[in-house]
Every structure is written in C-alpha cells, then in structure tokens.
Design a protein around this motif. Structure first.
Motif, PDB file in Angstrom:
ATOM      1  N   ILE A 421      21.339 -17.298 -34.172  1.00 24.80           N
ATOM      2  CA  ILE A 421      20.822 -17.589 -35.517  1.00 24.80           C
ATOM      3  C   ILE A 421      20.019 -18.886 -35.540  1.00 24.80           C
ATOM      4  N   GLU A 422      20.570 -19.934 -34.909  1.00 27.15           N
ATOM      5  CA  GLU A 422      19.947 -21.256 -35.012  1.00 27.15           C
ATOM      6  C   GLU A 422      18.975 -21.561 -33.873  1.00 27.15           C
ATOM      7  N   ILE A 423      19.043 -20.769 -32.792  1.00 29.40           N
ATOM      8  CA  ILE A 423      18.197 -20.973 -31.606  1.00 29.40           C
ATOM      9  C   ILE A 423      18.500 -22.320 -30.954  1.00 29.40           C
ATOM     10  N   LYS A 424      18.213 -23.438 -31.665  1.00 25.50           N
ATOM     11  CA  LYS A 424      18.522 -24.758 -31.121  1.00 25.50           C
ATOM     12  C   LYS A 424      19.919 -25.168 -31.584  1.00 25.50           C
ATOM     13  N   ALA A 425      20.885 -24.869 -30.779  1.00 25.44           N
ATOM     14  CA  ALA A 425      22.273 -25.224 -31.073  1.00 25.44           C
ATOM     15  C   ALA A 425      22.905 -25.657 -29.756  1.00 25.44           C
ATOM     16  N   PRO A 426      22.691 -26.910 -29.342  1.00 26.23           N
ATOM     17  CA  PRO A 426      23.108 -27.353 -27.999  1.00 26.23           C
ATOM     18  C   PRO A 426      24.598 -27.214 -27.732  1.00 26.23           C
ATOM     19  N   ASP A 427      25.429 -27.496 -28.742  1.00 29.41           N
ATOM     20  CA  ASP A 427      26.875 -27.399 -28.526  1.00 29.41           C
ATOM     21  C   ASP A 427      27.284 -25.950 -28.270  1.00 29.41           C
ATOM     22  N   SER A 428      26.744 -25.034 -29.080  1.00 26.88           N
ATOM     23  CA  SER A 428      27.056 -23.614 -28.892  1.00 26.88           C
ATOM     24  C   SER A 428      26.502 -23.103 -27.569  1.00 26.88           C
ATOM     25  N   ARG A 429      25.316 -23.569 -27.223  1.00 27.26           N
ATOM     26  CA  ARG A 429      24.714 -23.134 -25.959  1.00 27.26           C
ATOM     27  C   ARG A 429      25.586 -23.560 -24.778  1.00 27.26           C
ATOM     28  N   ALA A 463      17.512 -13.018 -28.060  1.00 27.90           N
ATOM     29  CA  ALA A 463      16.427 -12.563 -28.935  1.00 27.90           C
ATOM     30  C   ALA A 463      16.774 -11.214 -29.573  1.00 27.90           C
ATOM     31  N   ASP A 464      17.331 -10.299 -28.773  1.00 27.08           N
ATOM     32  CA  ASP A 464      17.749  -8.993 -29.309  1.00 27.08           C
ATOM     33  C   ASP A 464      18.882  -9.157 -30.322  1.00 27.08           C
ATOM     34  N   LEU A 465      19.803 -10.057 -30.010  1.00 25.49           N
ATOM     35  CA  LEU A 465      20.925 -10.310 -30.907  1.00 25.49           C
ATOM     36  C   LEU A 465      20.440 -10.886 -32.231  1.00 25.49           C
ATOM     37  N   ASN A 466      19.451 -11.731 -32.172  1.00 26.61           N
ATOM     38  CA  ASN A 466      18.872 -12.315 -33.386  1.00 26.61           C
ATOM     39  C   ASN A 466      18.319 -11.226 -34.308  1.00 26.61           C
ATOM     40  N   LYS A 467      17.631 -10.249 -33.733  1.00 27.45           N
ATOM     41  CA  LYS A 467      17.073  -9.151 -34.528  1.00 27.45           C
ATOM     42  C   LYS A 467      18.184  -8.341 -35.189  1.00 27.45           C
ATOM     43  N   LYS A 468      19.241  -8.094 -34.431  1.00 23.54           N
ATOM     44  CA  LYS A 468      20.372  -7.324 -34.959  1.00 23.54           C
ATOM     45  C   LYS A 468      21.063  -8.082 -36.091  1.00 23.54           C
ATOM     46  N   LEU A 469      21.183  -9.406 -35.932  1.00 28.21           N
ATOM     47  CA  LEU A 469      21.830 -10.222 -36.948  1.00 28.21           C
ATOM     48  C   LEU A 469      21.022 -10.263 -38.238  1.00 28.21           C
ATOM     49  N   ILE A 470      19.714 -10.277 -38.117  1.00 24.10           N
ATOM     50  CA  ILE A 470      18.850 -10.283 -39.308  1.00 24.10           C
ATOM     51  C   ILE A 470      19.070  -9.015 -40.120  1.00 24.10           C
ATOM     52  N   VAL A 471      19.168  -7.884 -39.425  1.00 32.25           N
ATOM     53  CA  VAL A 471      19.426  -6.609 -40.107  1.00 32.25           C
ATOM     54  C   VAL A 471      20.786  -6.653 -40.792  1.00 32.25           C
ATOM     55  N   PHE A 472      21.784  -7.178 -40.086  1.00 30.87           N
ATOM     56  CA  PHE A 472      23.135  -7.258 -40.666  1.00 30.87           C
ATOM     57  C   PHE A 472      23.159  -8.147 -41.904  1.00 30.87           C
ATOM     58  N   LEU A 473      22.497  -9.308 -41.839  1.00 31.51           N
ATOM     59  CA  LEU A 473      22.503 -10.246 -42.963  1.00 31.51           C
ATOM     60  C   LEU A 473      21.801  -9.667 -44.184  1.00 31.51           C
ATOM     61  N   ASN A 474      20.889  -8.737 -43.956  1.00 30.38           N
ATOM     62  CA  ASN A 474      20.201  -8.089 -45.083  1.00 30.38           C
ATOM     63  C   ASN A 474      21.035  -6.972 -45.701  1.00 30.38           C
ATOM     64  N   GLN A 475      21.863  -6.326 -44.886  1.00 30.69           N
ATOM     65  CA  GLN A 475      22.612  -5.156 -45.365  1.00 30.69           C
ATOM     66  C   GLN A 475      24.111  -5.416 -45.524  1.00 30.69           C
ATOM     67  N   LEU A 476      24.655  -6.362 -44.703  1.00 31.78           N
ATOM     68  CA  LEU A 476      26.078  -6.725 -44.738  1.00 31.78           C
ATOM     69  C   LEU A 476      26.998  -5.497 -44.648  1.00 31.78           C
ATOM     70  N   GLU A 477      26.670  -4.602 -43.739  1.00 31.22           N
ATOM     71  CA  GLU A 477      27.505  -3.428 -43.522  1.00 31.22           C
ATOM     72  C   GLU A 477      28.414  -3.671 -42.312  1.00 31.22           C
TER      73      GLU A 477
END
Length: 519
Positions: A421-429, A463-477
């Motif tokens: 989600i954040e791309i630049k997240a050094p601690d999570s990375r 990158a693929d996960l980011n696309k999937k998350l965007i769909v989820f955040l729009n639909q919340l299913e």
C-alpha cells in the motif's frame, strides 16, 4: 566477530543499569530477580544476553533459551537482543513461550515416547474448552459405553480441561472402583491420543507439556542433549509460571549445567486463575539454589506515581522494598488523579471525551492511547467505543488480537500488505525481507545474483498485490481479502513456512492462524 573480554564489556546502547542489575547481567550463578513495574526486567535480560554472547561466556554452538509466558513478550525480548548485539550473535538467542518450548520437544522427539503415549505426527491443537467437550460428547459414548451418565458428573466444559491438566503421566491403570473423574480422564487421553476417527491425535497445550515432561523424565539422553544445547536459560514474567510449566522446567534443566536467570514480581501475579504456581519464587530458589536479587529503581513512572505505588505495595506486602526513581525525574513530576462516577456509562463517556480532547488539542495519535479495564472490557468498552465512534475515532479490544498479532506469519502478512500500500515503508520492508531470506535459507554466503533475482520477484509480486488491494479497498468483499491472504501465503510457499517454523509444522495450526486473521 571478535569477542570482548568480560572485564571490558560495557552495557549496550547507552542504557543505565542499577548496580544489582549489572551484577546479575555478569553473574555466573542461578539468580531470581524480583522487580516491580518499570524496573527494567526485560532490558536486564537483553543486556545479559549481549554480555554472554559478546564475551563468549556462551560460546558457539551453545545457545541462550529465553522462555516467556506470552508470545508478544517473547517477540519483544528477541527484537531487543537483536537490536543490542546484532543479527549474527542473536541467532544463538531463542526467545519463545512455554507452549512453544514444550511443542518443540514433543515434535522433535515424538518417536521416543512409548507407543501408548505417542501422538500422531500431524496432531491437531485444541485451544478452547468447547472443542474438547465436542470430542468428548462424540466419542465417549461410543468408545466407553459403560459411561452413559458421565455428563451428569462433568457438567461444565472447563471441568474436562481441568481433568487433562491434573493428569500425572504415566496414567495409572483404570479400576472400576475409581471415581468417574479419574475414569473419564484416562478415557479422554485414550480418545485424544489414538481413537479419533481421522487417525490424527488432538492435544491441548497442557497435554503437550505433560507429554514432553514425561518424555524427558523417561529419556536421560534427550535430557542431556537439551542441557548441552542451552548453556543459559532466561525466564521472563516468572510469577505467571504454571505448575505444569514449572514441572517441565525442572525436568529439563535441574540436573543440567545450564545457568538460569528468572525475573518477575509476585505482586504482578495475575494468572492464578490459569494455574499460576503460588510460591514459585521460593520453589525456584530452593530447587535451583538461586540467589535472590531485588531491583529498587522504577525507570518508567514519575515520582508521584512511585510514591503511590510504594504505599499500595506496603499494604499488599509488609516487607515490600521501597522503590525509588532515577535522577532524570524532577521531585514534583507526574500526575495522579482519582475520578468518581455515578455509573460505568458516565465514566466511559467522560473518559472518551477526554481522549478525544487529547487527540484534537494535544495532537496525540489514537493508537498511542491505551485504556486498561479491570474486567468485562466487552461490556464497559461498548459505551466507550460508541462515544469515540461518534467523533470518528475507532477503538478495538486488544485482548482478542494480542496473541494473533504476535504470530510470525501474521506479522509478515500485515507488513507485506503495508509494503504494497505505502510502497516506501522501510520498517515493513525489513520485516518482509528478513522473513523471506530466512524461509529461503539465504545468508551472507548466498550469491548476489540469487538475491537480486529474488528482489526482482518480490518487486513484481508487491506490484500485483497492490492492484489486488486497490480492488479490495473499493469493494471491501471478504472473498477478496481471502484471496489476498492466500496470494501472500502462496508467494512465500506454505511448505517453506512449515519447514522454517516448528510451531507451524504440525497439524492445522498454520491454517487456523490464517483463518483467524481473515475473520
């Protein structure tokens, strides 16, 4: 890595330890450290680990074993040691819970158990009383038709769990004249170990501890190997140690050459309802010939709060030691107030309004506020959370998430999502990279080309996960969330997770953690 002479070793990261804590850090004898809140018990253990590893007192291939009561405490100590003495040395520091320790022993040496007590390889873990009761209701009548009225004697599900906890292995032969409780106890062990229709055993964590204890008592060679593996043992929050856990501890290390350090505070003993052993400090001191040390500084609380704590401690225990504060505090620092209310609803609303004021006027982040409730947090918390929600502030009951969020697999899944989600997240990375390198067996000897290729694969996946998350955040299913979680699991490789973490290698424990996270 070059070693430091013990006389030249210094406390790490500018931490200040009182003299008694420093003496324990460098001690070569068994110790029990009694210290109140804010005394730095966990930091003492972290510094002691650094001293033992950096000076070579704990020399390779020997390890340090740290046992905590809860997963989050174990994870916190492990992270602190890694920060203090680095990744290379901290690999010989194992920080786990009593349950994990017992499970490691059983999983590694299961075949050494008598066939009568040997669970199946892929045994299931029962975490709730009702799971045990469902098995009893299903199997006792079929396997033991002579016990048709057992439910008239065992009415509460918790009584079945207590029966299993009170077991002494090996089981005594069943005699008709024995009480129904004793007969049922033997029957339940028989059913849970061998008579499940799917062929898989089902065990509770106390059962696992008892089986491990029995295994070590019967096999001195395994007991010796355990003592040779760990030269030092740390015991955190020792006041909450149960009778079952203490028995396993004694069996494991009483006759070994390992040096033990236990820290805790009898006044913080809150797990009596869960079989926390009364007088455990005295038992440990007598059994392990341990010296008793007391820390007298409270680094966390201000002078006014410490003064109140001293008054309460004296009322709880006449011989309680007077606690003091370090020089960093001013004499008048700190605030302590008592608010009285007509009802819990009034209290919750007033407190919620105060929290909202902190957020709006003082800039305090909601996640930095914690409300401690004595009991019935689900009832009291409802009014509090509703009031916060009216102002757009979300709150949650931490108890139900605490253990789940301490799981390694849950941490890496959540950090993977943050990274996507954040791309630049050094601690999570860092969390994600360390986890992936570990399960894939990468180390400083791995070829750079392999690491570069893996980094590329991770980048594509994120990158693929980011696309999937965007769909989820729009639909919340929920179905999409399920796909996201298993997308991450498949990328990591479930088999690698099970091979790398013993707690996930048996039964359906890993699947349960994933499902709990989704739900």
């Amino acid at each position: 890595m070059s070693l430091v002479h013990p006389d030249k070793w210094n406390v790490r990261d500018g931490i200040e330890l009182e003299k008694t804590a420093l003496d324990v850090t460098k001690s070569s004898t068994n110790n029990i450290v009694i210290a109140g809140p804010g005394a730095g018990k966990t930091e003492l253990l972290a510094q002691r680990a650094c001293y033992l590893l950096e000076t070579g007192v704990c020399c390779a291939p020997s390890k340090i074993l740290a046992i905590s009561f809860k997963k989050d405490a174990a994870a916190n100590l492990a992270e602190r040691v890694k920060k203090r003495c680095g990744k290379e040395l901290s690999r010989r520091f194992e920080s786990i819970t009593y349950d994990t320790f017992a499970k490691h022993i059983l999983d590694q040496f299961r075949l050494a158990l008598d066939k009568e007590y040997r669970p199946s390889k892929n045994y299931n873990i029962l975490l709730k009383d009702n799971e045990i009761a469902e098995i009893a209701d299903k199997y006792i009548t079929n396997c033991y038709p002579d016990y048709p009225n057992w439910r008239n004697i065992i009415r509460r599900n918790s009584e079945l769990s207590n029966l299993l906890c009170n077991t002494v292995l090996p089981l005594a032969p069943i005699k008709p004249e024995e009480s129904m409780q004793e007969l049922l106890n033997n029957a339940m062990w028989d059913i849970l170990l061998r008579k499940m229709e799917n062929g898989e055993s089902s065990l509770t964590f106390p059962m696992i501890s008892k089986l491990s204890d029995y295994l070590l008592r019967e096999n001195p060679y395994i007991r010796k190997a355990l003592g040779m593996t760990y030269s030092h043992v740390f015991l955190d929050e020792f006041q909450d140690t149960t009778d079952i856990q203490y028995s396993l501890l004694k069996t494991s290390f009483l006759e070994s050459k390992a040096t033990l350090t236990a820290v805790g505070d009898e006044k913080q003993r809150i797990m009596g309802w869960a079989r926390a052993l009364e007088g455990v400090f005295s038992k440990f001191s007598n059994d392990f010939s341990a010296d008793t040390k007391r820390l007298v500084l409270n680094h966390r609380s201000s002078p006014k709060l410490v003064a109140i704590q001293n008054i309460i401690s004296k009322n709880l225990e006449q011989n309680s030691i007077e606690v003091s504060v370090p020089d960093k505090w001013g004499e008048l620092d700190g605030t302590c107030e008592i608010w009285a209310f007509e009802s819990s609803e009034d209290e919750a609303i007033c407190l919620a309004d105060e929290v909202i004021n902190w957020i709006n006027t003082e800039g305090i982040k909601p996640r930095d506020v914690c409300i401690i409730v004595k009991q019935q947090e689900d009832i009291y918390g409802a009014a509090f959370k509703n009031r916060l929600a009216e102002q757009g502030v979300q709150a949650r009951e931490e108890k139900e998430y605490q253990d789940l969020l301490s799981e390694e697999i849950v941490q890496v899944i959540l950090n993977m999502i943050i990274l996507a989600i954040e791309i630049k997240a050094p601690d999570s990375r860092k969390v994600v990279i360390d986890f992936l390198f570990y399960v894939n067996g990468f180390d400083e000897n791995t070829k750079y080309q392999v690491l570069y290729e893996f980094e590329d694969q991770l980048g594509i996946f994120i990158a693929d996960l980011n696309k999937k998350l965007i769909v989820f955040l729009n639909q919340l299913e929920k179905v999409l969330l399920n796909e996201i979680i298993y997308m991450i699991i498949n990328f990591i490789d479930k088999s690698k997770i099970k091979n790398s973490f013993p707690q996930y290698s048996r039964g359906n424990y890993l699947d349960e953690m994933i499902l709990n996270l989704i739900h």
